[in-house]
Design a protein around this motif. Sequence first.
Motif, PDB file in Angstrom:
ATOM      1  N   LEU A 229      41.971  37.725  37.570  1.00  0.00           N
ATOM      2  CA  LEU A 229      41.172  39.530  37.595  1.00  0.00           C
ATOM      3  C   LEU A 229      42.134  40.619  37.145  1.00  0.00           C
ATOM      4  O   LEU A 229      41.565  41.805  37.168  1.00  0.00           O
ATOM      5  CB  LEU A 229      40.982  39.714  38.883  1.00  0.00           C
ATOM      6  CG  LEU A 229      39.877  38.818  39.787  1.00  0.00           C
ATOM      7  CD1 LEU A 229      39.772  38.892  41.232  1.00  0.00           C
ATOM      8  CD2 LEU A 229      38.509  38.585  39.100  1.00  0.00           C
ATOM      9  N   SER A 230      43.102  40.038  36.583  1.00  0.00           N
ATOM     10  CA  SER A 230      44.023  41.123  35.812  1.00  0.00           C
ATOM     11  C   SER A 230      43.769  41.213  34.357  1.00  0.00           C
ATOM     12  O   SER A 230      43.622  40.182  33.484  1.00  0.00           O
ATOM     13  CB  SER A 230      45.416  41.084  36.074  1.00  0.00           C
ATOM     14  OG  SER A 230      45.741  40.917  37.621  1.00  0.00           O
ATOM     15  N   PRO A 231      43.603  42.317  33.752  1.00  0.00           N
ATOM     16  CA  PRO A 231      43.355  42.557  32.230  1.00  0.00           C
ATOM     17  C   PRO A 231      44.638  42.251  31.623  1.00  0.00           C
ATOM     18  O   PRO A 231      45.676  42.258  32.067  1.00  0.00           O
ATOM     19  CB  PRO A 231      42.994  44.150  32.141  1.00  0.00           C
ATOM     20  CG  PRO A 231      43.654  44.548  33.203  1.00  0.00           C
ATOM     21  CD  PRO A 231      43.520  43.686  34.447  1.00  0.00           C
TER      22      PRO A 231
ATOM     23  N   ALA B  76      44.652  49.548  34.835  1.00  0.00           N
ATOM     24  CA  ALA B  76      44.383  49.026  36.076  1.00  0.00           C
ATOM     25  C   ALA B  76      45.003  49.352  37.142  1.00  0.00           C
ATOM     26  O   ALA B  76      44.492  49.688  38.249  1.00  0.00           O
ATOM     27  CB  ALA B  76      44.231  47.199  35.818  1.00  0.00           C
TER      28      ALA B  76
ATOM     29  N   SER C 189      37.232  42.610  35.770  1.00  0.00           N
ATOM     30  CA  SER C 189      38.463  42.596  36.591  1.00  0.00           C
ATOM     31  C   SER C 189      38.577  43.083  37.888  1.00  0.00           C
ATOM     32  O   SER C 189      37.424  43.602  38.579  1.00  0.00           O
ATOM     33  CB  SER C 189      39.316  43.607  35.547  1.00  0.00           C
ATOM     34  OG  SER C 189      39.000  44.909  35.879  1.00  0.00           O
ATOM     35  N   LYS C 190      39.678  43.103  38.499  1.00  0.00           N
ATOM     36  CA  LYS C 190      40.036  43.669  39.547  1.00  0.00           C
ATOM     37  C   LYS C 190      39.602  45.002  39.924  1.00  0.00           C
ATOM     38  O   LYS C 190      39.255  45.445  41.134  1.00  0.00           O
ATOM     39  CB  LYS C 190      41.353  43.360  40.075  1.00  0.00           C
ATOM     40  CG  LYS C 190      42.506  44.213  39.213  1.00  0.00           C
ATOM     41  CD  LYS C 190      43.877  43.858  39.284  1.00  0.00           C
ATOM     42  CE  LYS C 190      44.717  44.521  38.549  1.00  0.00           C
ATOM     43  NZ  LYS C 190      46.262  44.195  38.803  1.00  0.00           N
TER      44      LYS C 190
END
Length: 265
Positions: free
Chosen positions: A82-84, A93, A188-189
Amino acid sequence: MLILYHGSTSVCSQKVRVGLAELGLSYDSVILDLQKGDQFAPDYRKLNPSAVVPTLVNDGLVVVESSLILEYLDREMGSGQLSPKGEAAQVAADHWMLRTLDMHAAINTLSFSTAARDRIRAKKTPEEIAQDLERMPDPVSRAKRQSLLEDGLASVHVMQALLVLRRAFTDMQAAFEAHDWMMGSAFSKVDVALIAYVDRLDRLGFSGLWLNEFPAIDGWLRAMQTRQSYATGIAAFADPVASKTLRQSGERYWPDLEERWLKLP
């Protein structure tokens, strides 16, 4: 096994449940009745001295604060899915994850100055409300809650909340004009972290905060609401009767709130 202490309609709890669903993680659920004050129980205060939800426990490790819980789950159990990718995207982010602290405070303000205020004042005597306030461990949060319950939208905290949301919505609109999700073409997150807050405003009948000036936010919201994680983490815990009451209560406040919103620089 993961244990999640959470509230059914708590926005921060929703945020973590959506993240758990996106990562495909199972957990043991311990729901606290926040209206009855379960969060103030001594055993729970040992886990979370701030007496808030959610709290995640993993093999004895206690993790608090919803954004930190999301970060922990994605890093330790989601392989960072979920992290770019890329240094600049990761920094951006992380900045959004920090900004959700202010956004949470803003949603809390708009909830407790409107619909929650109506519910609490209808069900409890002034003496009971004072007792509930006294149990809040943070004196600043206690003073804020008292102001919101006593003054409603006239509270000084309301204009600050609206300023926070205007800045956030301006940046969200710019992001969605460039791509489908907050951090680009990939989910993403950050999308997980923001959905509960915008959804709560929508459920309060406050979508006018973005429909005219920041319309791309609505497209993103509707896309988020079609995801299975939304159904699992938010919709499944929403009582239809309570949801209807929430919107009806919020809509009564909308004309006053809109007037204040339009006065912002």
